[in-house]
Design an enzyme around this catalytic site. Structure first.
Site, PDB file in Angstrom:
ATOM      1  N   ASN A 252       0.796  -1.235   0.000  1.00  0.00           N
ATOM      2  CA  ASN A 252       0.000   0.000   0.000  1.00  0.00           C
ATOM      3  C   ASN A 252       0.828   1.286   0.000  1.00  0.00           C
ATOM      4  OD1 ASN A 252       0.815  -0.352   2.635  1.00  0.00           O
ATOM      5  ND2 ASN A 252      -1.125   0.292   3.534  1.00  0.00           N
TER       6      ASN A 252
ATOM      7  N   GLU B  73       5.600  -3.933  11.786  1.00  0.00           N
ATOM      8  CA  GLU B  73       4.411  -3.073  11.783  1.00  0.00           C
ATOM      9  C   GLU B  73       3.322  -3.879  11.096  1.00  0.00           C
ATOM     10  OE1 GLU B  73       4.454   0.414   9.232  1.00  0.00           O
ATOM     11  OE2 GLU B  73       2.293   0.514   9.490  1.00  0.00           O
TER      12      GLU B  73
ATOM     13  N   CYS C  26      -3.022   0.462   7.216  1.00  0.00           N
ATOM     14  CA  CYS C  26      -3.044  -0.230   8.507  1.00  0.00           C
ATOM     15  C   CYS C  26      -3.632   0.686   9.571  1.00  0.00           C
ATOM     16  CB  CYS C  26      -1.644  -0.697   8.886  1.00  0.00           C
ATOM     17  SG  CYS C  26      -0.459   0.636   8.987  1.00  0.00           S
TER      18      CYS C  26
END
Ligand SMILES: O=C[C@H](O)COP(=O)(O)O
Length: 484
Positions: free
Chosen positions: A162, A258, A292
């Site tokens: 992304n 992450e 996210c």
């Protein structure tokens, strides 16, 4: 902007400063999520080629760590300049490859150049410390420790689809400025954007072998890379399941992970509902929710829920839907499988009694922004991360209930609290189990020098420019024992 017809390109991988075709002779096709056609092919490299890349990286790293910080800074500044020069070309590839609007893709490139420059400046202003022995009982004043930070060696950087440029550079820049070499494994969908970013780095004249881009099938080189004894640290951004798998496979090396999130937007009775709705909509639906840090559930006090839902609905109707080439906010999801998953969450919620406020409309992998009200804990959408444009509203009777629901999630990336009462905001923020809590703002990673951290299933280790540099270096202590 108008689509230019791209010729079908075979992109090479980058090792020891050279662009190469893999000896496997195999490539992976990259299909655009909205053009529905193959826009290029990347090399499916072998384990031997991974070995070679890691060997070159180690050789280059020794020299790189030895040159001055100012010299390393010069290379990184040149890289940032190259990204600025190539911003349109790179943004177009990001748009075509991951379906991000051209405007957002361009912002991603500009944000990356800023990130690189800030990283250099941060490193230039970091310094070690010294300690004297006599602050510990019985210690000698003539024993002096000089504490510096030294690079870890070869960093494996694995960003997600992304932010194929920004989340790659946010690993590469701190690694490089602090004297490390890098093995960069892009997400397969995102690999061409990554290659374009490395073309800019190549044009900046970095030493051969210092950065190597390895493309290939996860099933062939994924675990191999993670378990490789030549890798000294891994910085990964991606899904929680992959992160957990990676953590089990990696050896005794530092990891920064992450991972996913289920960030709640907690709306108190006294919130400014119009302002709140703007933040929630931007937080939930930018890039079709494929972040996210997207707001992935609204926990709203029952007494203001009807009004908030009405305003959210009004705002959703204003969201532009369609091709990323027309700068739409709601764009086709990265692939059909992702759209199927989002649809399954919507279907499950509706079957179990959620109220559809708007949305639940689909064309292939384009899902219209969907707002679900009266969502309850029995519905999957209350707990699972959609990574798509669906927003569940869960009504609560008190702030305590909102906090309890927020913390019942397996994730703990960020949360937002909306209220006019700053005292209450802090009291709630203090009780939320998440890396960051935003008061009266949407959940988001930036500005990029803030610490960025996920707890529970959302990750481990801290990013943010200074923290990323720290995560890719370690203390080295030299002790001087003066003659008394
Ligand atoms: O998708 C994960 C990113 O770290 C989110 O970054 P962002 O908050 O800037 O969109």
């Amino acid at each position: 902007m108008k689509t230019k017809v791209l010729s079908l390109l075979d992109y090479k991988f980058y090792v020891n400063g050279e662009w190469k075709e893999s000896q496997t002779g195999q490539t992976i096709e990259i299909k655009s999520p909205y053009l529905y056609e193959v826009i290029g092919k990347v090399q499916a490299i072998s384990k031997n080629e991974v070995d070679e890349a890691i060997t070159f990286a180690h050789e280059a790293q020794k020299e790189w760590a030895n040159i001055s910080l100012q010299q390393r800074a010069d290379y990184l500044y040149k890289w940032a300049d190259q990204l600025i020069d190539k911003q349109d070309e790179i943004a177009e590839i990001i748009m075509k490859e991951v379906g991000k609007s051209f405007k957002d893709a361009k912002n991603e490139v500009l944000r990356t150049a800023d990130f690189i420059r800030f990283t250099v400046e941060e490193a230039l202003h970091m310094h070690g410390e010294s300690m004297r022995g006599d602050s510990f009982p019985g210690g000698s004043k003539s024993k002096i420790a000089i504490i510096e930070r030294v690079p870890l060696g070869v960093i494996l950087a694995i960003p997600p689809f992304n932010y194929p440029v920004n989340l790659a550079a946010s690993k590469l820049a701190p690694a490089l400025i602090s004297g490390n070499a890098v093995i960069f494994k892009p997400a397969t969908q995102g690999a061409i954007s990554g290659i374009k970013m490395i073309e800019a780095l190549h044009a900046a004249g970095f030493p051969k072998g210092l950065v190597n881009i390895v493309t290939g099938r996860g099933s062939v080189i994924g675990d191999y890379l993670v378990e490789h004894e030549g890798i000294n640290m891994i910085s990964f951004t991606g899904g929680t399941n992959t992160g957990i798998h990676l953590a089990k496979k990696a050896g005794m090396i530092p990891l920064v992970l992450e991972l996913g999130g289920k960030d709640p937007g907690i709306v108190c009775e006294d919130a400014d509902l119009h302002e709140t709705a703007k933040h929630i909509i931007s937080g939930a639906f930018s890039y079709s929710g494929q972040r996210c840090t997207a707001i992935k559930r609204v926990l709203v006090h029952e007494s203001v829920a009807d009004e908030l839902v009405e305003i959210l609905n009004e705002e959703i109707q204003k969201l532009p839907v369609g091709s990323p080439e027309d700068d739409n906010t709601i764009v086709p999801l990265i692939d059909d499988e992702s759209a199927d998953f989002v649809q399954s969450l919507i279907d499950d919620a509706l079957k179990k009694g959620a109220k559809l406020v708007t949305g639940n409309k689909r064309q292939h992998n384009l899902i219209y922004p969907t707002l679900l009200d009266h969502v309850t804990g029995v519905m999957k959408v209350a707990w699972e991360e959609p990574f798509g444009p669906v927003l569940p509203v869960i009504r609560v009777c008190s702030d305590e209930e909102a906090i309890k629901l927020a913390n019942e999630s397996n994730f703990g990336l960020q949360a937002s609290v909306f209220t006019k009462n700053i005292n209450k905001a802090f009291l709630i923020a203090n009780k939320i189990e998440a890396g960051s809590v935003q008061i009266n703002g949407r959940t988001e990673r930036g500005p990029d020098h803030f610490p960025f951290i996920g707890v529970k299933g959302s990750g481990m280790g801290t990013q943010g420019i200074r923290m990323s540099i720290e995560s890719m270096t370690r203390e080295k202590i030299t002790v001087v024992n003066l003659a008394e």
